[in-house]
Design a protein around this motif. Structure first.
Motif: not given
Length: 164
Positions: A69-82, A104-110, A95-102
């Motif tokens: 899942v990816a979420c685009a947030r309005p107002g210049g808020a950081q996109p989310i990678a899940v 994005r806010l990286a969230i791992w749901v375990r 993968k999530l570390l690469a997303e954070a380096a790009a």
């Protein structure tokens, strides 16, 4: 509290209300992904399933991996990678570390029985406990099931008075 922590806590609270029983592993994962999508949509964000990732596929495959899942947030808020996983996979962390380096806010749901080893920062961890019984998964309740009936304890017999 930073935006990443607040966002991860919001998702954790949403998933706390998620319950399922008698699901195969792939169906349980799909149910959790559906819940993550519903969480993002409830906030008015643009939500994408199987969104392109910046992380490359392993050889011999070509191209890039996808995010659950990816979420685009309005107002210049950081996109989310899940990413949603039952197992502790190093590839997911990478993968999530690469997303954070790009950016994005990286969230791992375990999900599963745990224990859940925390990923390195800046990846945020959200968990949903579940257990397997006879090959099927179910969410774990925070409280024990209520007692539905009292156990009758033997008592002393007594003669009751007759009214006429």
């Amino acid at each position: 509290m930073d935006d990443g922590t607040r966002t991860a806590e919001s998702l954790a609270a949403w998933l706390h209300d998620l319950h399922f029983t008698d699901l195969a592993e792939d169906r349980a994962t799909a149910r959790i992904v559906d819940a993550v999508v519903a969480w993002g949509e409830s906030r008015g964000w643009r939500v994408y399933r199987r969104a392109p990732s910046v992380f490359p596929l392993p050889p011999p495959l070509k191209g890039h991996s996808v995010l659950d899942v990816a979420c685009a947030r309005p107002g210049g808020a950081q996109p989310i990678a899940v990413e949603v996983d039952r197992l502790d996979r190093q590839r997911t962390v990478d993968k999530l570390l690469a997303e954070a380096a790009a950016g994005r806010l990286a969230i791992w749901v375990r999900w599963g029985a745990g224990p859940f080893r925390p990923p390195p920062l800046p990846v945020h961890l959200v968990t949903r406990e579940a257990a397997r019984t006879k090959g099927a998964w179910h969410t774990v309740a925070d409280l024990p099931a209520p007692r539905h009936s009292a156990v009758a304890e033997p008592g002393e017999a007594a003669e009751l008075p007759w009214e006429t």
